[in-house]
Write a protein that holds these residues in place. Sequence first.
Motif, PDB file in Angstrom:
ATOM      1  N   SER A  99      35.749  -0.228  -3.305  1.00  0.00           N
ATOM      2  CA  SER A  99      34.977  -1.138  -2.447  1.00  0.00           C
ATOM      3  C   SER A  99      33.506  -0.755  -2.468  1.00  0.00           C
ATOM      4  O   SER A  99      32.878  -0.501  -1.426  1.00  0.00           O
ATOM      5  CB  SER A  99      35.492  -1.155  -1.005  1.00  0.00           C
ATOM      6  N   ARG A 153      34.448  -5.425  -0.988  1.00  0.00           N
ATOM      7  CA  ARG A 153      35.592  -5.934  -0.207  1.00  0.00           C
ATOM      8  C   ARG A 153      35.400  -7.388   0.228  1.00  0.00           C
ATOM      9  O   ARG A 153      36.344  -8.164   0.241  1.00  0.00           O
ATOM     10  CB  ARG A 153      35.761  -5.061   1.026  1.00  0.00           C
ATOM     11  N   ARG A 177      43.215  -6.856   0.351  1.00  0.00           N
ATOM     12  CA  ARG A 177      42.323  -5.872   0.992  1.00  0.00           C
ATOM     13  C   ARG A 177      42.963  -4.497   1.091  1.00  0.00           C
ATOM     14  O   ARG A 177      42.256  -3.506   1.206  1.00  0.00           O
ATOM     15  CB  ARG A 177      41.879  -6.346   2.367  1.00  0.00           C
ATOM     16  N   SER A 221      41.377   1.398  -2.368  1.00  0.00           N
ATOM     17  CA  SER A 221      42.473   2.379  -2.366  1.00  0.00           C
ATOM     18  C   SER A 221      42.314   3.401  -3.504  1.00  0.00           C
ATOM     19  O   SER A 221      43.197   4.212  -3.736  1.00  0.00           O
ATOM     20  CB  SER A 221      43.829   1.683  -2.423  1.00  0.00           C
ATOM     21  N   THR A 235      41.972   2.192  13.336  1.00  0.00           N
ATOM     22  CA  THR A 235      41.616   1.856  11.963  1.00  0.00           C
ATOM     23  C   THR A 235      40.158   1.402  11.935  1.00  0.00           C
ATOM     24  O   THR A 235      39.631   0.939  12.942  1.00  0.00           O
ATOM     25  CB  THR A 235      42.479   0.706  11.437  1.00  0.00           C
ATOM     26  N   GLY A 236      39.535   1.532  10.752  1.00  0.00           N
ATOM     27  CA  GLY A 236      38.158   1.056  10.590  1.00  0.00           C
ATOM     28  C   GLY A 236      37.213   1.770  11.521  1.00  0.00           C
ATOM     29  O   GLY A 236      37.407   2.938  11.860  1.00  0.00           O
ATOM     30  N   ASN A 239      32.293   1.132   5.108  1.00  0.00           N
ATOM     31  CA  ASN A 239      33.321   2.075   5.512  1.00  0.00           C
ATOM     32  C   ASN A 239      34.418   2.082   4.456  1.00  0.00           C
ATOM     33  O   ASN A 239      35.132   1.097   4.282  1.00  0.00           O
ATOM     34  CB  ASN A 239      33.889   1.645   6.881  1.00  0.00           C
ATOM     35  N   VAL A 240      34.497   3.155   3.698  1.00  0.00           N
ATOM     36  CA  VAL A 240      35.583   3.270   2.706  1.00  0.00           C
ATOM     37  C   VAL A 240      36.313   4.578   2.926  1.00  0.00           C
ATOM     38  O   VAL A 240      36.483   5.383   2.026  1.00  0.00           O
ATOM     39  CB  VAL A 240      35.076   3.186   1.245  1.00  0.00           C
ATOM     40  N   TYR A 263      42.726   4.074   3.354  1.00  0.00           N
ATOM     41  CA  TYR A 263      43.230   2.718   3.145  1.00  0.00           C
ATOM     42  C   TYR A 263      42.739   1.769   4.241  1.00  0.00           C
ATOM     43  O   TYR A 263      42.610   2.166   5.400  1.00  0.00           O
ATOM     44  CB  TYR A 263      44.757   2.706   3.115  1.00  0.00           C
ATOM     45  N   ASP A 264      42.535   0.536   3.870  1.00  0.00           N
ATOM     46  CA  ASP A 264      41.995  -0.461   4.785  1.00  0.00           C
ATOM     47  C   ASP A 264      43.108  -1.016   5.683  1.00  0.00           C
ATOM     48  O   ASP A 264      43.557  -2.146   5.545  1.00  0.00           O
ATOM     49  CB  ASP A 264      41.337  -1.579   3.970  1.00  0.00           C
ATOM     50  N   THR A 283      42.861  -1.823   8.663  1.00  0.00           N
ATOM     51  CA  THR A 283      42.360  -2.925   9.500  1.00  0.00           C
ATOM     52  C   THR A 283      42.791  -4.263   8.926  1.00  0.00           C
ATOM     53  O   THR A 283      43.436  -5.068   9.593  1.00  0.00           O
ATOM     54  CB  THR A 283      40.819  -2.854   9.584  1.00  0.00           C
ATOM     55  N   ARG A 284      42.425  -4.499   7.656  1.00  0.00           N
ATOM     56  CA  ARG A 284      42.744  -5.807   7.061  1.00  0.00           C
ATOM     57  C   ARG A 284      44.235  -5.971   6.795  1.00  0.00           C
ATOM     58  O   ARG A 284      44.717  -7.089   6.693  1.00  0.00           O
ATOM     59  CB  ARG A 284      41.955  -6.053   5.782  1.00  0.00           C
TER      60      ARG A 284
END
Lengths: 476, 476
Positions: free
Chosen positions: A166, A179, A212, A217, B197-198, B204-205, B208-209, B211-212
């Motif tokens: 991302s 993203r 996402r 990842s 999360t997030g 913000n990386v 793992y995301d 949030t989404r």
Amino acid sequence: MAAQYQSPTQSPPRLLEPLPEAPYRRLVEIVGRENVYREPDDLLLYSYDSLLGVPAVWPQAVVRPGCTEEVVEVLRLAQKEKLSVVPRGAGTGLAGGAMPIQGGLVLSLNRMKTIREIDEDNMQAVVQPGVVTAEFHQAVEARGLFYPPDPGSMTISTLGGNVATSAGGLRGLKYGVTRDYVMGLEAVLMGGKRIRTGGRTFKNVTGYDLTRLLVGSEGTLAVITEIILKLIPIPEARRSLQLIYDDVDKAARTVSEVLRQRVIPATLEIMDRLTIQVVEDFAHVGLPREADAMLLVEVDGAEETVERQLVRVLEIARQEGAVDYKVARTEEEKIQIWNARRNSYGALARLSSTIITEDATVPRSRVPDMMRAIGEIARKYSVTMSTLGHAGDGNLHPTINADKNNPAEMARVEKAIEELFQTALRLGGTLSGEHGISLAKKRFMPLAFSEETLSVMRAIKTALDPDCLLNPGKIV
Amino acid sequence: MAAQYQSPTQSPPRLLEPLPEAPYRRLVEIVGRENVYREPDDLLLYSYDSLLGVPAVWPQAVVRPGCTEEVVEVLRLAQKEKLSVVPRGAGTGLAGGAMPIQGGLVLSLNRMKTIREIDEDNMQAVVQPGVVTAEFHQAVEARGLFYPPDPGSMTISTLGGNVATSAGGLRGLKYGVTRDYVMGLEAVLMGGKRIRTGGRTFKNVTGYDLTRLLVGSEGTLAVITEIILKLIPIPEARRSLQLIYDDVDKAARTVSEVLRQRVIPATLEIMDRLTIQVVEDFAHVGLPREADAMLLVEVDGAEETVERQLVRVLEIARQEGAVDYKVARTEEEKIQIWNARRNSYGALARLSSTIITEDATVPRSRVPDMMRAIGEIARKYSVTMSTLGHAGDGNLHPTINADKNNPAEMARVEKAIEELFQTALRLGGTLSGEHGISLAKKRFMPLAFSEETLSVMRAIKTALDPDCLLNPGKIV
């Protein structure tokens, strides 16, 4: 963490064990002999990425598939033979995401570099992962379209790598990061399971958002083989300016005030005194060596709005005490302004045997606090730390110059970095704004997330790659 | 699918089994006696949402926690007692996401309705899930900020429900959907594991995301207990206009041409002949009953840009053969234009005993094709189908009026709907643009995704909720 500061030559790359003949022959069947490397020179080359200093391990082979079907076959073989696989784009990542720390295979996606489609009507594109970011920029801009993400390495980096991390860049403030532009993916899981996520509609709530989940990842969940990217209309006009300050705090306050007044520049960069001096000594672009800080700003959008925003930024800068400014009147002057920024890392890298660029990211209103804290931490631990970065989105890059052969200094550097992260988190920030976690920051994850949250990340990793063969040892 | 057209009265809601005393007493301990409902009237009320017709099942109890700690305790109890839990906002979803089809507990988040913070400097807000969408709009607009997602039900719907479904709305074309505004979450997993999360940085990386992954997961992965939302500056100016056509094809071509010329309105809605007539008969807002189609457009942004875009849209409309237009000169005229759109669903619902609004979504260049196909499908199966929707982002809402007591008609309706989905997918579209999958479209998922992709969604569900107790029977 100490490992981060050793150069590859200190701890020479090594081959854990050679690849047995049977899987080698199968790889040759899949991708062709010319696309399987196992010569020492090649293995050395693919043993590291742009995270300097972590002791590198040679992969057992480098495999260069030419299409998704070949990726499927390679990952099927890898699962069967329990070979780890590290996907790799251009190897420009700063967090070690492309390093094969357990040997195994490096899967280079560079042969898959076709822009399959630029759909002007729907403003989207379909690309393979090996397309170089800057070449994609050119291709879409030739059609009057715009793909904003512009990571520092964009002239070499690949879109696949950008998606896997991302990637951010200078335009994140106004336009977001990679993203925000990924609409759908084709990807292959360890074992060869091929999936498609998302799609070609801007509205899409059809099942879990696997798109996402895979973005960012860092190659640990799947190998990305095709990407659908959102494009936007190219801005009508762009204006660049440079603002000079005798006090870094005034520069930081200008950043806050510009945003508080709801002017959102495309780019809003900060460089501190040391960075300015080093860049000027290196690139001779006419920077004021005596300045304490500099802001570089680009506003873009409709012609009339851009002019208005430019005037507004200049007014705010004057109020906050800028001592000088330069507005680019020609394309040449604009390039000169941005060359100062683009040359920074290279110029700083010449200063010492070791350079560590960090990725401290805070909510943007905390940029003045973070800038001050960086100065205090540098003094406290007697380390040479300069700061540049994307002030507008709170993503700062404090950069440390040090001598890796001075263990006492390196110990102080390590403490300074840990305090940088703690400070960023205390100010409501995060461990990584755009460089990623992978190896470089894995051990700091418990500072950012509770054990409960980390266990969810591990559960997802295990669900998708039960034997932990895909880019093992990264993130969680 | 046939089940979708039965009214709740045909197949009365029923209590599978009463909640045993021990868990009831524990629930009372956790949230207080006044926040556990088990009276038949309450259970009936919480047995369905806005997806009409699926045979409803009574929950065993309705639980209304007041804070995250209470959610944790309820989910801990539910895991221990193997009680299923269905999270619920305002119950305005059209896909059955809030229906407790296996009984168990309904977890109503409506008591958690505090706007914790509106951070003007960083343009973000922290809210609890029960905050009503329109009330949040008002609160942020009072500070000169803007939260674009505006689902049709926004005067009742909650932000938690919006996040769980990644709700869309009229402004999706220019501003995206809920997903694009969620920066971070606090959530509780089945069993009581609380995660964050997030965060509060735009870049913000860090891992793992999650949030989404949770956004749009329709309450099947976690219960959302706090949300960090991104805000943007409120547009300086807004102008609304209405365009009238004697041929729906000309209206659809106007949509394509406006976007092709890189004008991106905030909103670009289409209404066909039947919708216009029905709305006019119902609301008497002065719509031309003889028109074949109407476009409703809002352009917003900087003052000068908005004027220019308005002129451009009018020019294109004339070229494409619009027969009349109206530009709102006053706030009252603007409200009148949009009332026509906001009243559509209510007006259509009066036409017959059953109304089914679909969610066919295609890449926007295919809107003319999809509009034509909708007409052909309506004729082919002799069903009454009107179309309105978000033409600009390809998200159309073909709406069917039918009589649920006419089995022959309902059988044709079912076939027509299946062909609608197949057509949308054939045109590069998706099953759901903004209503979600949950119950209503679960059985069509294999049309949109391969078994391999679906198996990944199932693996993620199993990783986070191994006993499948959280909103069971939905999506996968």
